[in-house]
Design an enzyme around this catalytic site. Structure first.
Site: not given
Ligand code: HSE
Length: 456
Positions: A150, A154, A205, A208, A223, A320
């Site tokens: 999540v 953070i 990066g 998903e 999340k 990241g």
């Molecule tokens: N794909 C997710 C995002 C990666 O962009 O928040 C981090 O959980």
């Protein structure tokens, strides 16, 4: 074949016992796996001091062996078959950063059955199968740590479960998908198109493996479901969580929202009601003075409102490689610190002991009340402007605030935008049906919720 160095210890640690190395098996050497390997190696001495023992990556499982070997270095055994890793007696903790809910679930459950602790960044897995996985972990006396699942960098899981443990948590509202926020920012600040912004987020990066999970709000919903589970000590049924992404958002609405003093953000909302909880994800208007409106790019922000501490706000990178690794490694340190503690004294997976978890019903999205933003496109017919307020009134739609916004290039896009008072989504749909019936085919070009957040 696993080599002798599985028994070796980090050489650059001091003041910690070599005898109790925490041996880590890593499943997945992609973006997060790479960051985890890097952070573990670079900060090995510091991590050992904080954990009280060295934490050493001893094995990695990945599809591409040579690429994986480059990521983890020559001292780590690399295997193709993750089942070897989860069953290996010299692996104490399994780090699952492969993603997905099929094989990942089976591997995590097997690791637990083998008595291994698990650290995972897999929000989909825990949002959909958390109850089963946490129950298995409790029964076997192992930890499933998931800070990285999540809002990556953070420490929100720790904040909710530990820092705010004295509080009744009333609401958690967050920007929890870095990719969507990055795309919205690029569209709003630089006029970049959706496709180009998503391509860039993928190259960096952030996205998903299946980026529709980001753009359709599903990743944020995973999340948000986890946040609700922790905040309310609840069993959250993921199939009841409303998820709507940014893919349907017209950038023109971001301009119109600004004209009213709002920004549009993809929000995850978890709110405690009297008889039900709200758990939902959708684009929403946020007052531009609110902290959440200031969260730009791939950053995440989470606003938590509580009865004793009042509102608190958390901000940091939302996607990241090393930003996620920060949470994975923090969880490994927690496992190193907590593993000798018996189960009843550990921090519970979802903030309350499993016997106290409640199964709160989730309020259907149509029953959730909020103010709404309606945009009526003029289509070049400015004469309609004088009639619109009357038509809305006749359909029972009250106008709290409105503004006319001229499009800089295309007069057909000129829009009258309206904020309604708070009303349930289903009620608004009924009123809009009346409007459409009364005034032939008149309907708003866009409807979004306004999320009113108490700033005090
Ligand atoms: N794909 C997710 C995002 C990666 O962009 O928040 C981090 O959980």
């Amino acid at each position: 074949m696993v080599h002798d160095f599985l028994f070796s210890v980090a050489s650059d640690t001091s003041g910690v016992s070599d005898a109790c190395v925490l041996r880590v098996g890593l499943i997945g050497t992609g973006v997060v796996g790479t960051g985890t390997s890097l952070v573990l190696a670079r900060n090995a001495a510091l991590i050992a001091q904080r954990a009280g023992r060295p934490i050493k990556l001893v094995m990695a499982a990945a599809r591409n062996l040579s690429k994986a070997a480059q990521v983890v270095g020559p001292d780590v055994v690399v295997v193709k078959d993750p089942w070897i890793l989860v069953r290996h007696p010299e692996v104490d903790v399994v780090v699952e950063v492969m993603g997905g809910v099929g094989l990942a679930k089976d591997l995590v459950l097997e690791a637990i059955a083998q008595g291994k602790h698990v650290v995972t960044a897999n929000k989909a897995l825990l949002a959909e199968y958390g109850s089963e996985i946490f129950a298995a972990a409790d029964a076997r006396g192992v930890i499933v740590a998931y800070e990285a699942a999540v809002a990556v960098s953070i420490p929100i899981v720790k904040a909710l479960r530990e820092g705010l443990a004295a509080n009744r948590i009333q609401e958690v509202v967050g920007i929890v998908n870095g990719t969507s926020n990055f795309i919205l920012t690029k569209m709003e600040e630089e006029g970049m198109g959706f496709v180009a912004a998503l391509r860039l987020a993928t190259e960096l990066g952030y996205a998903e493996a299946d980026p529709s999970l980001d753009t359709k709000g599903i990743d944020a919903a995973h999340k948000t479901a986890l946040l609700a589970a922790i905040a309310f000590g609840a069993d959250v049924h993921f199939d009841q969580v409303h998820a709507q992404g940014i893919h349907a958002l017209d950038p023109w609405d971001m301009v119109c929202a600004r004209a009213l003093g709002y920004r549009i953000k993809l929000l995850g909302v978890a709110r405690q009601g009297d008889d039900a909880i709200e758990v939902r994800v959708h684009p929403a208007l946020v007052p531009e003075k609110h902290w959440l409106a200031q969260v730009q790019g791939s950053m995440n922000g989470i606003w938590v409102n509580t009865d004793a501490a009042g509102p608190t706000f958390y901000f940091g990178a939302g996607a990241g490689s090393q930003t996620t690794a920060s949470a994975v490694v923090a969880d490994l340190i927690d496992v190193a610190r907590q593993r000798a503690i018996n189960l009843s004294s550990r921090v519970p997976h979802r903030s309350v002991s499993s016997g106290s978890i409640r199964s709160w019903p989730i309020m259907p999205i149509g029953q959730v009340a909020s103010r709404h933003y309606l945009r009526f496109a003029m289509g070049g017919r400015l004469d309609l402007l004088s009639c619109l307020p009357r038509w809305l009134q006749k359909s029972g739609i009250k106008v709290q605030q409105s503004v006319f916004v001229q499009h800089p290039q295309d007069a057909t896009q000129d829009s009258w935008v309206v904020l309604t008072p708070s009303l349930a989504g289903d009620v608004l749909v009924d009123k809009l049906t009346v409007l459409k019936r009364k005034v032939k085919d008149l309907e708003p070009a866009a409807v979004w919720r306004v999320e009113d957040l108490n700033l005090s």
